[in-house]
Motif scaffolding. Structure first.
Motif, PDB file in Angstrom:
ATOM      1  N   LYS A  51       0.836  -1.126   0.041  1.00  0.00           N
ATOM      2  CA  LYS A  51       0.072   0.147  -0.083  1.00  0.00           C
ATOM      3  C   LYS A  51       0.931   1.187  -0.033  1.00  0.00           C
ATOM      4  O   LYS A  51       1.585   1.591   0.855  1.00  0.00           O
ATOM      5  CB  LYS A  51      -0.922   0.058   1.215  1.00  0.00           C
ATOM      6  N   PRO A  52       0.919   1.994  -1.043  1.00  0.00           N
ATOM      7  CA  PRO A  52       1.820   3.086  -1.181  1.00  0.00           C
ATOM      8  C   PRO A  52       1.518   4.103  -0.027  1.00  0.00           C
ATOM      9  O   PRO A  52       0.496   4.282   0.300  1.00  0.00           O
ATOM     10  CB  PRO A  52       1.406   3.713  -2.541  1.00  0.00           C
ATOM     11  N   LYS A  53       2.552   4.558   0.582  1.00  0.00           N
ATOM     12  CA  LYS A  53       2.423   5.436   1.753  1.00  0.00           C
ATOM     13  C   LYS A  53       3.793   5.902   2.009  1.00  0.00           C
ATOM     14  O   LYS A  53       4.817   5.370   1.950  1.00  0.00           O
ATOM     15  CB  LYS A  53       1.937   4.857   3.184  1.00  0.00           C
ATOM     16  N   PRO A  54       3.845   7.162   2.372  1.00  0.00           N
ATOM     17  CA  PRO A  54       5.202   7.852   2.556  1.00  0.00           C
ATOM     18  C   PRO A  54       5.727   7.382   3.996  1.00  0.00           C
ATOM     19  O   PRO A  54       5.505   7.958   5.015  1.00  0.00           O
ATOM     20  CB  PRO A  54       5.013   9.393   2.476  1.00  0.00           C
ATOM     21  N   VAL A  55       6.484   6.497   4.096  1.00  0.00           N
ATOM     22  CA  VAL A  55       7.246   5.861   5.238  1.00  0.00           C
ATOM     23  C   VAL A  55       8.782   6.079   5.367  1.00  0.00           C
ATOM     24  O   VAL A  55       9.284   5.573   6.205  1.00  0.00           O
ATOM     25  CB  VAL A  55       6.928   4.224   5.255  1.00  0.00           C
ATOM     26  N   LEU A  56       9.552   6.496   4.220  1.00  0.00           N
ATOM     27  CA  LEU A  56      10.850   6.582   4.159  1.00  0.00           C
ATOM     28  C   LEU A  56      11.321   7.812   4.736  1.00  0.00           C
ATOM     29  O   LEU A  56      12.326   7.660   5.296  1.00  0.00           O
ATOM     30  CB  LEU A  56      11.054   6.587   2.641  1.00  0.00           C
ATOM     31  N   GLU A  57      10.785   8.794   4.772  1.00  0.00           N
ATOM     32  CA  GLU A  57      11.494  10.012   5.325  1.00  0.00           C
ATOM     33  C   GLU A  57      11.793   9.931   6.856  1.00  0.00           C
ATOM     34  O   GLU A  57      10.965   9.381   7.447  1.00  0.00           O
ATOM     35  CB  GLU A  57      10.504  11.353   5.010  1.00  0.00           C
ATOM     36  N   TYR A  58      12.765  10.572   7.110  1.00  0.00           N
ATOM     37  CA  TYR A  58      13.111  10.399   8.662  1.00  0.00           C
ATOM     38  C   TYR A  58      12.227  11.336   9.384  1.00  0.00           C
ATOM     39  O   TYR A  58      11.771  12.591   9.108  1.00  0.00           O
ATOM     40  CB  TYR A  58      14.589  10.953   8.867  1.00  0.00           C
ATOM     41  N   ASN A  59      11.974  11.005  10.459  1.00  0.00           N
ATOM     42  CA  ASN A  59      10.865  11.697  11.453  1.00  0.00           C
ATOM     43  C   ASN A  59      11.555  11.465  13.093  1.00  0.00           C
ATOM     44  O   ASN A  59      12.106  10.364  13.246  1.00  0.00           O
ATOM     45  CB  ASN A  59       9.507  11.606  11.441  1.00  0.00           C
ATOM     46  N   GLU A  60      10.853  11.718  13.940  1.00  0.00           N
ATOM     47  CA  GLU A  60      11.306  11.745  15.441  1.00  0.00           C
ATOM     48  C   GLU A  60      10.999  10.161  15.794  1.00  0.00           C
ATOM     49  O   GLU A  60      11.557   9.865  16.617  1.00  0.00           O
ATOM     50  CB  GLU A  60      10.474  12.894  16.250  1.00  0.00           C
ATOM     51  N   SER A  61       9.987   9.829  15.069  1.00  0.00           N
ATOM     52  CA  SER A  61       9.339   8.336  15.575  1.00  0.00           C
ATOM     53  C   SER A  61      10.690   7.333  15.324  1.00  0.00           C
ATOM     54  O   SER A  61      10.433   6.329  15.811  1.00  0.00           O
ATOM     55  CB  SER A  61       8.034   8.131  15.133  1.00  0.00           C
ATOM     56  N   LYS A  62      11.370   7.718  14.211  1.00  0.00           N
ATOM     57  CA  LYS A  62      12.627   6.582  13.647  1.00  0.00           C
ATOM     58  C   LYS A  62      13.687   6.732  14.709  1.00  0.00           C
ATOM     59  O   LYS A  62      14.429   6.203  14.630  1.00  0.00           O
ATOM     60  CB  LYS A  62      12.976   6.759  12.342  1.00  0.00           C
ATOM     61  N   LYS A  63      13.952   7.913  15.591  1.00  0.00           N
ATOM     62  CA  LYS A  63      15.108   8.210  16.290  1.00  0.00           C
ATOM     63  C   LYS A  63      15.781   7.053  16.948  1.00  0.00           C
ATOM     64  O   LYS A  63      16.576   6.908  16.830  1.00  0.00           O
ATOM     65  CB  LYS A  63      14.828   9.333  17.101  1.00  0.00           C
ATOM     66  N   GLU A  64      14.989   6.498  17.790  1.00  0.00           N
ATOM     67  CA  GLU A  64      15.687   5.430  18.743  1.00  0.00           C
ATOM     68  C   GLU A  64      16.138   4.022  17.888  1.00  0.00           C
ATOM     69  O   GLU A  64      17.295   3.941  18.126  1.00  0.00           O
ATOM     70  CB  GLU A  64      14.665   4.776  19.597  1.00  0.00           C
ATOM     71  N   ALA A  65      15.254   3.706  17.056  1.00  0.00           N
ATOM     72  CA  ALA A  65      15.624   2.751  15.974  1.00  0.00           C
ATOM     73  C   ALA A  65      16.718   2.940  15.164  1.00  0.00           C
ATOM     74  O   ALA A  65      17.795   2.284  15.029  1.00  0.00           O
ATOM     75  CB  ALA A  65      14.572   2.218  15.116  1.00  0.00           C
ATOM     76  N   VAL A  66      16.777   4.269  14.456  1.00  0.00           N
ATOM     77  CA  VAL A  66      17.930   4.594  13.674  1.00  0.00           C
ATOM     78  C   VAL A  66      19.422   4.570  14.442  1.00  0.00           C
ATOM     79  O   VAL A  66      20.302   4.143  14.231  1.00  0.00           O
ATOM     80  CB  VAL A  66      17.673   5.890  12.968  1.00  0.00           C
ATOM     81  N   MET A  67      19.267   5.310  15.787  1.00  0.00           N
ATOM     82  CA  MET A  67      20.193   5.496  16.629  1.00  0.00           C
ATOM     83  C   MET A  67      20.710   4.008  17.102  1.00  0.00           C
ATOM     84  O   MET A  67      22.064   3.777  16.887  1.00  0.00           O
ATOM     85  CB  MET A  67      19.899   6.229  17.871  1.00  0.00           C
ATOM     86  N   GLU A  68      19.925   3.168  17.169  1.00  0.00           N
ATOM     87  CA  GLU A  68      20.426   1.694  17.614  1.00  0.00           C
ATOM     88  C   GLU A  68      21.143   0.944  16.458  1.00  0.00           C
ATOM     89  O   GLU A  68      21.944   0.471  16.574  1.00  0.00           O
ATOM     90  CB  GLU A  68      19.413   0.874  18.108  1.00  0.00           C
TER      91      GLU A  68
END
Length: 163
Positions: free
Chosen positions: A114-131
């Motif tokens: 289902k097309p949806k903009p999920v790629l752009e970085y946002n605050e909700s990704k912070k912890e996972a990306v940092m890890e």
């Protein structure tokens, strides 16, 4: 050409989904890699990783034996498959970035995404990306949390240095 399809998908069976990717890759003569978008720091991150992976094959400095694996290595900022698979998909609901590399990538076979903009970085990704990218609190204090995407790009670029 690099094509990116982003969206959500429910995956009942990871192995079946990966088999479908392999089959379509072979039939269409394209490279396909699917990554967990919740652990990516934006479209620039994935494009940079794909370009670095493609360049490693052109220059003969690739580690993996195929471009799809090399893309995952660069996207994860590591040269170790065991660490790179942290960016892989999982059973259940997934926000994904499906990357296709080839002359013409017909991705219509992936109509369950289902097309949806999920790629752009946002605050909700912070912890996972940092890890995933081993970004420390000290680094964040030094440069600010808004620089996390740039820190990720730095990790991708450093893959060439740690070969």
């Amino acid at each position: 050409m690099i094509y990116i399809l982003e969206g959500t998908i429910f995956i009942d069976n990871v192995e079946s989904f990966l088999d479908k990717i392999k089959k379509i890759s072979k039939e269409k003569n394209i490279t396909i890699q699917v990554l967990d978008a919740d652990k990516l720091a934006g479209k620039e991150h994935i494009k940079f990783a794909v370009e670095k992976a493609m360049n490693s094959f052109k220059t003969g400095t690739n580690i993996a034996n195929d471009l799809a694996k090399e893309i995952m290595l660069y996207a994860s900022g590591t040269r170790q498959i065991s660490k790179a698979i942290r960016l892989g998909i999982h059973k259940g609901e997934n926000n994904i970035a499906l990357v296709a590399v080839g002359e013409e990538a017909d991705l219509s076979a992936f109509n369950e995404i289902k097309p949806k903009p999920v790629l752009e970085y946002n605050e909700s990704k912070k912890e996972a990306v940092m890890e995933v990218f081993n970004i420390t609190d000290e680094e964040i204090e030094a440069v600010g949390k808004e620089k996390i995407p740039e820190l990720v790009l730095e990790r991708v670029a450093l893959v060439d240095v740690i070969k």
